[in-house]
Scaffold this active site. Structure first.
Site, mmCIF file in Angstrom:
data_model
loop_
_atom_site.group_PDB
_atom_site.id
_atom_site.type_symbol
_atom_site.label_atom_id
_atom_site.label_comp_id
_atom_site.label_asym_id
_atom_site.label_seq_id
_atom_site.Cartn_x
_atom_site.Cartn_y
_atom_site.Cartn_z
ATOM 1 N N LEU A 273 -29.705 -0.916 -53.042
ATOM 2 C CA LEU A 273 -29.543 -1.990 -52.052
ATOM 3 C C LEU A 273 -30.886 -2.311 -51.402
ATOM 4 C CD1 LEU A 273 -28.172 -3.814 -49.938
ATOM 5 C CD2 LEU A 273 -27.409 -1.739 -48.764
ATOM 6 N N GLU B 289 -34.444 -4.678 -71.220
ATOM 7 C CA GLU B 289 -34.618 -6.079 -71.607
ATOM 8 C C GLU B 289 -34.326 -6.281 -73.088
ATOM 9 O OE1 GLU B 289 -38.065 -9.602 -71.606
ATOM 10 O OE2 GLU B 289 -38.403 -7.714 -70.527
ATOM 11 N N HIS C 63 -41.320 -5.657 -59.242
ATOM 12 C CA HIS C 63 -40.676 -4.751 -58.291
ATOM 13 C C HIS C 63 -40.067 -3.590 -59.084
ATOM 14 C CE1 HIS C 63 -41.052 -7.838 -55.118
ATOM 15 N NE2 HIS C 63 -40.878 -8.658 -56.133
ATOM 16 N N SER D 121 -34.962 -7.210 -76.729
ATOM 17 C CA SER D 121 -36.202 -7.043 -77.471
ATOM 18 C C SER D 121 -36.188 -7.893 -78.735
ATOM 19 C CB SER D 121 -36.415 -5.574 -77.855
ATOM 20 O OG SER D 121 -37.568 -5.445 -78.677
ATOM 21 N N GLN E 72 -42.262 -12.059 -62.766
ATOM 22 C CA GLN E 72 -42.440 -11.986 -61.317
ATOM 23 C C GLN E 72 -41.409 -11.061 -60.686
ATOM 24 O OE1 GLN E 72 -42.419 -16.243 -60.316
ATOM 25 N NE2 GLN E 72 -44.615 -16.127 -59.969
ATOM 26 N N ARG F 103 -38.222 -7.540 -80.965
ATOM 27 C CA ARG F 103 -38.598 -6.692 -82.104
ATOM 28 C C ARG F 103 -37.397 -6.492 -83.016
ATOM 29 N NH1 ARG F 103 -41.108 -1.114 -81.081
ATOM 30 N NH2 ARG F 103 -41.651 -1.449 -83.271
ATOM 31 N N ARG G 249 -39.578 -12.465 -52.722
ATOM 32 C CA ARG G 249 -39.462 -13.597 -53.651
ATOM 33 C C ARG G 249 -38.828 -14.824 -53.011
ATOM 34 N NH1 ARG G 249 -43.604 -12.783 -56.509
ATOM 35 N NH2 ARG G 249 -43.697 -10.607 -57.200
ATOM 36 N N ARG H 279 -42.566 -13.053 -82.857
ATOM 37 C CA ARG H 279 -42.244 -13.399 -81.460
ATOM 38 C C ARG H 279 -43.470 -13.857 -80.683
ATOM 39 N NH1 ARG H 279 -41.292 -7.522 -78.447
ATOM 40 N NH2 ARG H 279 -43.144 -6.486 -79.301
#
Length: 227
Positions: free
Chosen positions: A181, A93, A85, A95, A81, A97, A191, A164
């Site tokens: 900003l 992120e 944006h 991983s 979620q 893998r 959100r 995974r």
């Protein structure tokens, strides 16, 4: 101030890694660039009035110049979620893998029921105490089974990028996210909206607390005046 960290949910957090120092000053200097002027130091009176004017009248371009980098540890369903944006952001992120460390899972303290008006998003109040225990136990069992399957796949030589697939959306993941900003403000504003899932609102609130610490004048003006 780069060691500011806010705990969220049972195992999550939002951690400040880096930010534009004197970001409020950067906002007003970006605004004054049109007149080929700038301040060397923040003027608490004049610059706060200018920042409020910019936010109140929708002159938002200067708020794109300061940036903040956060390390966010959140369940997959929350991060998806937040990750919608993209304008003004860069996301990196963890991983699976490449890593096979022990996953963490979000275990809600309260299970909520479906909303009475049957809208497609959101939730109602808490389930009964008796029902709470049933679904808490089931949640723990599902996560335990998923973890066992994941380990089993890895132990039998299955590639991590395929193993995974056994892991549920309740698994925690981690990102390093840099945003302007204005980008962070737009994420926060959307959100914190009442129909946003409560867990996601908790992360948005933590993000807002950190941005307020980094840019008190600008964040305050955006929250008060910008629609």
């Amino acid at each position: 101030m780069n060691n500011l960290e806010i705990s969220v949910l049972d195992k999550g957090y939002v951690d400040l890694l880096n930010y534009t120092e004197q970001g409020d000053l950067l906002v007003v200097n970006a605004a004054r660039c049109s007149f080929d002027k700038q301040h060397e130091e923040l003027d608490q009176d004049k610059d706060e009035k200018l920042i409020n004017y910019l936010a109140r009248h929708g002159h938002l371009l200067p708020f794109r110049h300061p940036s903040v980098t956060l390390r966010i540890h959140a369940p997959l369903f929350v991060l998806r979620q937040l990750g919608k944006h993209q304008v003004g952001f860069s996301w990196s992120e963890v991983s699976r893998r490449y890593i096979t460390g022990e996953p963490e899972f979000y275990e809600p303290g309260v299970w909520r029921k479906r909303p009475e008006d049957n809208i497609k998003q959101g939730s109602g109040g808490a389930l009964s105490l008796q029902t709470q225990e049933v679904w808490k136990d089931k949640s723990i069992a599902v996560n335990s089974d998923a973890l066992e399957a994941y380990r089993n796949f890895l132990d039998h030589g299955v590639a991590p990028e395929m193993a995974r697939m056994m892991l549920p959306q309740s698994m925690y993941t981690t990102t390093v996210t840099t945003g302007t900003l204005l980008g962070w403000y737009n994420l926060y504003k959307l959100r914190m909206e009442e129909h946003t899932q409560l867990e996601t609102q908790d992360y948005a609130e933590a993000i807002g607390d950190i941005l307020e610490e980094c840019f008190p004048m600008s964040w305050g003006a955006l929250c008060e005046y910008s629609e």
